[in-house]
Design a protein around this motif. Sequence first.
Motif, PDB file in Angstrom:
ATOM      1  N   GLU A   1       0.620   4.111  -3.019  1.00 20.44           N
ATOM      2  CA  GLU A   1       0.316   5.767  -2.679  1.00 20.44           C
ATOM      3  C   GLU A   1       1.426   6.427  -3.386  1.00 20.44           C
ATOM      4  O   GLU A   1       1.306   7.416  -3.711  1.00 20.44           O
ATOM      5  CB  GLU A   1       0.253   5.661  -1.194  1.00 20.44           C
ATOM      6  CG  GLU A   1      -0.971   5.081  -0.724  1.00 20.44           C
ATOM      7  CD  GLU A   1      -2.172   5.569  -0.727  1.00 20.44           C
ATOM      8  OE1 GLU A   1      -2.343   6.800  -1.688  1.00 20.44           O
ATOM      9  OE2 GLU A   1      -3.387   4.982  -0.680  1.00 20.44           O
TER      10      GLU A   1
ATOM     11  N   CYS B   1      -1.101  -1.864 -11.936  1.00 20.06           N
ATOM     12  CA  CYS B   1      -0.805  -2.720 -10.850  1.00 20.06           C
ATOM     13  C   CYS B   1      -0.880  -4.261 -11.183  1.00 20.06           C
ATOM     14  O   CYS B   1      -1.706  -4.786 -11.845  1.00 20.06           O
ATOM     15  CB  CYS B   1      -2.080  -2.579  -9.781  1.00 20.06           C
ATOM     16  SG  CYS B   1      -2.159  -0.877  -9.209  1.00 20.06           S
TER      17      CYS B   1
ATOM     18  N   VAL C   1      -5.714   4.324 -12.809  1.00 18.57           N
ATOM     19  CA  VAL C   1      -5.450   3.231 -11.900  1.00 18.57           C
ATOM     20  C   VAL C   1      -5.741   1.887 -12.524  1.00 18.57           C
ATOM     21  O   VAL C   1      -7.039   1.856 -12.636  1.00 18.57           O
ATOM     22  CB  VAL C   1      -5.688   3.301 -10.610  1.00 18.57           C
ATOM     23  CG1 VAL C   1      -5.258   2.155  -9.841  1.00 18.57           C
ATOM     24  CG2 VAL C   1      -5.134   4.569 -10.130  1.00 18.57           C
TER      25      VAL C   1
ATOM     26  N   THR D   1      -8.345   0.951  -2.259  1.00 16.75           N
ATOM     27  CA  THR D   1      -7.822   1.587  -3.402  1.00 16.75           C
ATOM     28  C   THR D   1      -6.808   2.775  -3.232  1.00 16.75           C
ATOM     29  O   THR D   1      -7.249   3.804  -2.510  1.00 16.75           O
ATOM     30  CB  THR D   1      -8.926   2.013  -4.232  1.00 16.75           C
ATOM     31  OG1 THR D   1      -9.925   0.944  -4.149  1.00 16.75           O
ATOM     32  CG2 THR D   1      -8.491   2.419  -5.723  1.00 16.75           C
TER      33      THR D   1
ATOM     34  N   GLN E   1       0.687  -1.214   0.074  1.00 16.45           N
ATOM     35  CA  GLN E   1      -0.065   0.025  -0.084  1.00 16.45           C
ATOM     36  C   GLN E   1       0.729   1.251  -0.118  1.00 16.45           C
ATOM     37  O   GLN E   1       0.629   2.063  -0.756  1.00 16.45           O
ATOM     38  CB  GLN E   1      -0.988  -0.098   1.258  1.00 16.45           C
ATOM     39  CG  GLN E   1      -2.097   1.135   1.249  1.00 16.45           C
ATOM     40  CD  GLN E   1      -2.975   0.754   0.119  1.00 16.45           C
ATOM     41  OE1 GLN E   1      -3.154  -0.284  -0.449  1.00 16.45           O
ATOM     42  NE2 GLN E   1      -3.617   1.918  -0.333  1.00 16.45           N
TER      43      GLN E   1
END
Length: 367
Positions: free
Chosen positions: A269, A283, A307, A293, A265
């Motif tokens: 970010e 991803c 994304v 998310t 995570q």
Amino acid sequence: MKVTAAVAPAGGGPFCVCELDLESPRDDEILVRISAAGLCHTDIVAQQGGFGFEIAAVLGHEGAGTVEAVGRLVTKVVPGDRVTLSFRSCGRCAKCESGHPAYCHQMPALNYAGMRADGSRALSLNGRPVVSNFFGQSSFATHALSYERNAVRLPDDIPFEIAAPLGCGVQTGAGSVLNVFRAQSGASIVVAGAGTVGLSAVMAAKIAGCSTIVAIDPLQSRRALARELGATHVIDPKTVPDIAAALREDLPAGADFALDTTGRQPVLEALLAALGPQGVLGCVGIPAPDAPTPGNLSRIIMLGHSVMGIIEGDADPEVFLPRLMEYYRAGRLPLDKLIACYPLSRIGEAVADQHAGRCTKIILTMN
């Protein structure tokens, strides 16, 4: 027939190399004598129980070898042909017909279920069924059953050890850059994680002519390899308190593309925060099931960010793997620099070495 395979016990545990029984190929199946098989992170996830298999399993989904027999409906290959194996797809759904078999409507059933589509299993141990047909192959074995849709003919000049990882790890990283991002000359890209997928993305970015290629990895050896393969900048996340700030130093206008292979995570970010206007975050690494998310939706909208999840580099193996072979021949995809070969009997040692970062891409050999 009797085969030797690495078996993962039900519920997780070390691999055990032992003898099993493999059924003869059915009408639509191809019997391949496996010479080399890549060890992928997905195999380790499955070995540790991540796929929920309730019985022992033969994994492996980056196999390469020689066709020994074919079912009566098979016309694509004949005994004696050299092949490399990839994921399986149905060939009939809208995604397959439009050139996107990685998003085949039958992808879970054909690749992750550990059985044939009719529920049968091709492998057994002492009369008890064993998970087989993993990604349409289960190639951690001296022989595997495959299908026309996931077998790609292999030229004589491409070694099995090089061909094996093309079917998943290399095609995922390179395909993300070349097929999904469609990166152009002069573009900028950040790659988080310099394992096989990440380094394949770095090599593909160089092939595409990207001007700035940033690789992030905590291992010095992999950062050095990323440099050797085309990265213009590297970042050690252990020594950088703010990855996004460090990326902005290298890319003041923001990155055009970012590829995450870690699933972590904080990294997601940071990558999203480092994108420039209309930047794309791809991803590949799978985060924890409850992970939110990444990013602020308002920022994503205002800057036109995208994304997206990427499976198998959105590649059609029949088309893309020969393209990768050409890059290898031309010296533009030097996979030899990633590979370490171990015999199947040393799979436990291979797993430990890869986990410790002592090597980048494990290739299990069957001879």
